[in-house]
Design a protein around this motif. Structure first.
Motif, PDB file in Angstrom:
ATOM      1  N   HIS A 204       0.876  -1.175   0.000  1.00 38.94           N
ATOM      2  CA  HIS A 204       0.000   0.000   0.000  1.00 38.94           C
ATOM      3  C   HIS A 204       0.913   1.225   0.000  1.00 38.94           C
ATOM      4  CE1 HIS A 204      -3.010   2.932   0.943  1.00 38.94           C
ATOM      5  NE2 HIS A 204      -2.334   3.286   2.021  1.00 38.94           N
ATOM      6  N   LEU A 205       0.817   2.009  -1.063  1.00 33.96           N
ATOM      7  CA  LEU A 205       1.565   3.273  -1.112  1.00 33.96           C
ATOM      8  C   LEU A 205       0.651   4.334  -0.507  1.00 33.96           C
ATOM      9  CD1 LEU A 205       3.206   3.133  -4.679  1.00 33.96           C
ATOM     10  CD2 LEU A 205       3.950   2.047  -2.562  1.00 33.96           C
ATOM     11  N   GLY A 206       1.138   5.003   0.541  1.00 27.82           N
ATOM     12  CA  GLY A 206       0.288   5.945   1.282  1.00 27.82           C
ATOM     13  C   GLY A 206       0.260   7.325   0.653  1.00 27.82           C
ATOM     14  N   GLU A 207      -0.243   8.256   1.464  1.00 28.49           N
ATOM     15  CA  GLU A 207      -0.462   9.646   1.021  1.00 28.49           C
ATOM     16  C   GLU A 207       0.784  10.300   0.428  1.00 28.49           C
ATOM     17  OE1 GLU A 207      -1.812  13.324   3.601  1.00 28.49           O
ATOM     18  OE2 GLU A 207      -2.699  11.444   4.322  1.00 28.49           O
ATOM     19  N   SER A 208       1.956   9.991   0.989  1.00 28.81           N
ATOM     20  CA  SER A 208       3.179  10.636   0.488  1.00 28.81           C
ATOM     21  C   SER A 208       3.801   9.839  -0.663  1.00 28.81           C
ATOM     22  CB  SER A 208       4.204  10.787   1.628  1.00 28.81           C
ATOM     23  OG  SER A 208       4.617   9.522   2.084  1.00 28.81           O
ATOM     24  N   GLY A 209       3.181   8.698  -1.005  1.00 26.42           N
ATOM     25  CA  GLY A 209       3.639   7.942  -2.185  1.00 26.42           C
ATOM     26  C   GLY A 209       4.646   6.843  -1.889  1.00 26.42           C
ATOM     27  N   VAL A 210       4.991   6.662  -0.605  1.00 26.27           N
ATOM     28  CA  VAL A 210       5.933   5.573  -0.287  1.00 26.27           C
ATOM     29  C   VAL A 210       5.169   4.393   0.319  1.00 26.27           C
ATOM     30  CG1 VAL A 210       7.799   7.229   0.082  1.00 26.27           C
ATOM     31  CG2 VAL A 210       6.514   6.352   2.064  1.00 26.27           C
ATOM     32  N   ASP A 211       5.818   3.220   0.378  1.00 21.37           N
ATOM     33  CA  ASP A 211       5.108   2.035   0.876  1.00 21.37           C
ATOM     34  C   ASP A 211       4.936   2.086   2.391  1.00 21.37           C
ATOM     35  OD1 ASP A 211       8.002   1.534   0.953  1.00 21.37           O
ATOM     36  OD2 ASP A 211       7.462  -0.497   1.612  1.00 21.37           O
ATOM     37  N   GLU A 212       3.667   2.082   2.808  1.00 19.97           N
ATOM     38  CA  GLU A 212       3.371   2.067   4.251  1.00 19.97           C
ATOM     39  C   GLU A 212       3.291   0.634   4.750  1.00 19.97           C
ATOM     40  OE1 GLU A 212       0.061   4.600   5.184  1.00 19.97           O
ATOM     41  OE2 GLU A 212       1.222   6.401   4.688  1.00 19.97           O
ATOM     42  N   GLN A 213       2.956  -0.287   3.863  1.00 21.14           N
ATOM     43  CA  GLN A 213       3.068  -1.708   4.222  1.00 21.14           C
ATOM     44  C   GLN A 213       3.270  -2.528   2.955  1.00 21.14           C
ATOM     45  OE1 GLN A 213      -0.337  -2.568   6.602  1.00 21.14           O
ATOM     46  NE2 GLN A 213      -1.734  -2.724   4.871  1.00 21.14           N
ATOM     47  N   THR A 214       4.107  -3.534   3.111  1.00 18.88           N
ATOM     48  CA  THR A 214       4.511  -4.335   1.950  1.00 18.88           C
ATOM     49  C   THR A 214       4.587  -5.802   2.346  1.00 18.88           C
ATOM     50  OG1 THR A 214       5.769  -2.479   1.064  1.00 18.88           O
ATOM     51  CG2 THR A 214       6.395  -4.648   0.262  1.00 18.88           C
ATOM     52  N   ALA A 215       4.113  -6.645   1.451  1.00 22.66           N
ATOM     53  CA  ALA A 215       4.236  -8.097   1.638  1.00 22.66           C
ATOM     54  C   ALA A 215       5.050  -8.653   0.481  1.00 22.66           C
ATOM     55  CB  ALA A 215       2.858  -8.746   1.667  1.00 22.66           C
ATOM     56  N   VAL A 216       6.051  -9.449   0.821  1.00 24.96           N
ATOM     57  CA  VAL A 216       6.980  -9.971  -0.188  1.00 24.96           C
ATOM     58  C   VAL A 216       7.018 -11.494  -0.069  1.00 24.96           C
ATOM     59  CG1 VAL A 216       9.425 -10.040  -0.902  1.00 24.96           C
ATOM     60  CG2 VAL A 216       8.437  -7.897  -0.022  1.00 24.96           C
ATOM     61  N   THR A 217       6.957 -12.169  -1.193  1.00 25.88           N
ATOM     62  CA  THR A 217       7.230 -13.611  -1.201  1.00 25.88           C
ATOM     63  C   THR A 217       8.483 -13.843  -2.035  1.00 25.88           C
ATOM     64  OG1 THR A 217       4.876 -14.091  -1.101  1.00 25.88           O
ATOM     65  CG2 THR A 217       6.309 -15.907  -1.726  1.00 25.88           C
ATOM     66  N   LEU A 218       9.438 -14.539  -1.448  1.00 22.69           N
ATOM     67  CA  LEU A 218      10.649 -14.920  -2.177  1.00 22.69           C
ATOM     68  C   LEU A 218      10.626 -16.434  -2.339  1.00 22.69           C
ATOM     69  CD1 LEU A 218      13.323 -12.777  -0.236  1.00 22.69           C
ATOM     70  CD2 LEU A 218      12.039 -12.150  -2.290  1.00 22.69           C
ATOM     71  N   ALA A 219      10.781 -16.879  -3.577  1.00 23.21           N
ATOM     72  CA  ALA A 219      10.837 -18.325  -3.832  1.00 23.21           C
ATOM     73  C   ALA A 219      12.279 -18.695  -4.161  1.00 23.21           C
ATOM     74  CB  ALA A 219       9.925 -18.676  -5.004  1.00 23.21           C
ATOM     75  N   TYR A 220      12.709 -19.831  -3.640  1.00 23.03           N
ATOM     76  CA  TYR A 220      14.093 -20.292  -3.842  1.00 23.03           C
ATOM     77  C   TYR A 220      14.067 -21.686  -4.476  1.00 23.03           C
ATOM     78  CZ  TYR A 220      15.264 -16.512  -0.590  1.00 23.03           C
ATOM     79  OH  TYR A 220      15.402 -15.290   0.007  1.00 23.03           O
ATOM     80  N   ALA A 221      15.198 -22.073  -4.988  1.00 22.62           N
ATOM     81  CA  ALA A 221      15.316 -23.395  -5.621  1.00 22.62           C
ATOM     82  C   ALA A 221      14.798 -24.474  -4.666  1.00 22.62           C
ATOM     83  CB  ALA A 221      16.781 -23.663  -5.967  1.00 22.62           C
ATOM     84  N   GLY A 222      14.180 -25.484  -5.240  1.00 17.99           N
ATOM     85  CA  GLY A 222      13.709 -26.616  -4.436  1.00 17.99           C
ATOM     86  C   GLY A 222      12.422 -26.332  -3.693  1.00 17.99           C
ATOM     87  N   GLY A 223      11.753 -25.237  -4.042  1.00 16.34           N
ATOM     88  CA  GLY A 223      10.450 -24.954  -3.432  1.00 16.34           C
ATOM     89  C   GLY A 223      10.512 -24.266  -2.077  1.00 16.34           C
ATOM     90  N   ARG A 224      11.703 -23.839  -1.673  1.00 15.62           N
ATOM     91  CA  ARG A 224      11.804 -23.139  -0.392  1.00 15.62           C
ATOM     92  C   ARG A 224      11.187 -21.742  -0.534  1.00 15.62           C
ATOM     93  NH1 ARG A 224      17.966 -23.275   0.164  1.00 15.62           N
ATOM     94  NH2 ARG A 224      17.690 -22.949  -2.045  1.00 15.62           N
ATOM     95  N   LEU A 225      10.577 -21.249   0.543  1.00 13.23           N
ATOM     96  CA  LEU A 225       9.822 -19.995   0.459  1.00 13.23           C
ATOM     97  C   LEU A 225      10.107 -19.085   1.649  1.00 13.23           C
ATOM     98  CD1 LEU A 225       6.229 -21.249  -0.466  1.00 13.23           C
ATOM     99  CD2 LEU A 225       7.759 -19.925  -1.948  1.00 13.23           C
TER     100      LEU A 225
END
Ligand SMILES: NC(=O)c1ccc[n+]([C@@H]2O[C@H](COP(=O)([O-])OP(=O)(O)OC[C@H]3O[C@@H](n4cnc5c(N)ncnc54)[C@H](OP(=O)(O)O)[C@@H]3O)[C@@H](O)[C@H]2O)c1
Length: 335
Positions: A204-225
């Protein structure tokens, strides 16, 4: 006994003060000799409060100080690049606050300069040096949780909204990802290595245009998350968990922890691991060890990993549509 490393601190804000307290706890390894600020008044006040011998009214004067071995950079993110280059060019060892720079291109530039000058440089990813995190690495290396399969980490806090502040101003590279999300990414990197195979993110980019909350998923070789969240307008538990095939490690308050809990073999093992001073001391101990061993980078947070972490954050920012105004200006100038 070795002589203490002679430190200079560049910037006099809140983390600069914490680091000065961290140095005071390790007198055998470190001594604060100088501070540099954009203003004489601020440099003087800081030097008086923390017992630095010299107060410099410019960052350049600090970089030139012949009695300083290493400089800790404690300015807002967009200044890290220029400040680090200034110190490296002056031949000083550099410990630079997180995020290492604003983007991977800047990180590569700073590291290339350190390499060319043969100067020590390290990202101040202080969490990684905490004894509880070292214990976590040891448990993983010993196979205590089998094969690590998932990392879950969050770092959110509720700051008052101020569009001019470091946390919310686009010109100061505000937002949750670079400020606190970096800790969650660095943890995933520590467990799974620095190269995810796929990245997805929402924010969610807030009023000032920067991310106020962020969710990240990183996937790695072999199905690790790795499933990572960060926020600057919401309090979260700030916890991390590493789940493996044979057990789990829980790290409460993972970014400043003094404890890790191993759940394996049907029992819980609590490792109480107090840190020295206020916790910021451990990264300075690592710098001292590296300088004494004549190393230019730390094996605990090597240059290649700092670049990889910045690349992940660049990629996340592409996903969430967050670009800082000065990056657009740099692009227009062909940088
Ligand atoms: N490791 C951690 O736990 C931790 C915690 C907080 C922050 N940090 C990192 O440390 C850096 C600084 O954060 P902070 O919370 O200490 O920030 P802060 O309280 O705002 O202090 C930043 C300092 O940088 C200098 N500065 C230079 N250019 C500036 C500008 N254009 N605007 C504002 N200040 C400027 C100022 O010192 P002078 O006026 O003396 O020049 C200022 O006091 C950030 O990159 C942040 O991510 C790390």
């Amino acid at each position: 006994m070795s002589t203490p490393i002679r430190w200079g601190i560049l910037g006099t804000g809140s983390i600069a003060k914490q680091f000065a307290r961290g140095l005071a706890a390790i007198a055998q390894d470190a001594t604060l000799v100088a501070v540099g600020s954009r203003t004489a008044a601020s440099a003087d006040a800081f030097a008086k409060e923390f017992g630095a011998k010299r107060a410099h009214a410019t960052y350049e004067a600090l970089a030139r100080d012949a009695e300083v071995d290493a400089i800790y950079i404690a300015t807002p993110h967009p200044m890290h690049r220029d400040n680090a280059l200034l110190c490296i060019d002056a031949g000083k060892a550099v410990l630079c606050e997180k995020p290492f720079t604003v983007n991977a291109a800047e990180a590569e530039e700073v590291i290339a300069r350190a390499r060319a000058k043969g100067v020590f440089l390290m990202e101040a990813m202080w969490t990684r040096f905490l004894p509880a995190i070292a214990q976590t690495r040891q448990w993983i290396a010993e196979g205590a949780i089998g094969e690590p399969r998932m990392v879950t980490a969050d770092f959110g806090f509720r700051a008052g909204f101020d569009p001019k502040s470091r946390l919310f101003a686009p010109a100061l590279a505000g937002g949750a990802l670079l400020d606190v999300g970096v800790y969650t990414i660095a943890l995933a990197s520590m467990v799974f290595g620095p190269q995810p195979t796929a990245i997805s993110a929402h924010a969610h980019l807030g009023e000032s245009g920067v991310d106020e909350q962020t969710a990240v998923t990183l996937a790695y070789a072999g199905g690790r998350l790795a499933s990572l969240t960060c926020a600057v307008r919401t309090n979260t538990p700030q916890a991390a968990r590493i789940d493996g095939t044979e057990g789990s490690i829980e790290i409460p308050g993972f970014w400043h922890t003094q404890k890790a809990i191993l759940h394996a073999g049907g029992k819980d093992t609590v490792a109480e691991k107090p840190f020295i001073g206020n916790g910021y001391s451990h990264q300075a101990i690592e710098v001292a060890a590296c300088l004494r061993a004549k190393r230019t980078e730390s094996a605990v947070i090597p240059w290649s990993e700092s670049i990889a972490i910045m690349r992940i954050m660049d990629d996340v920012r592409r996903h969430i549509g967050l670009r800082y105004p000065f990056e657009n200006a740099a692009k227009a100038q062909g940088k």
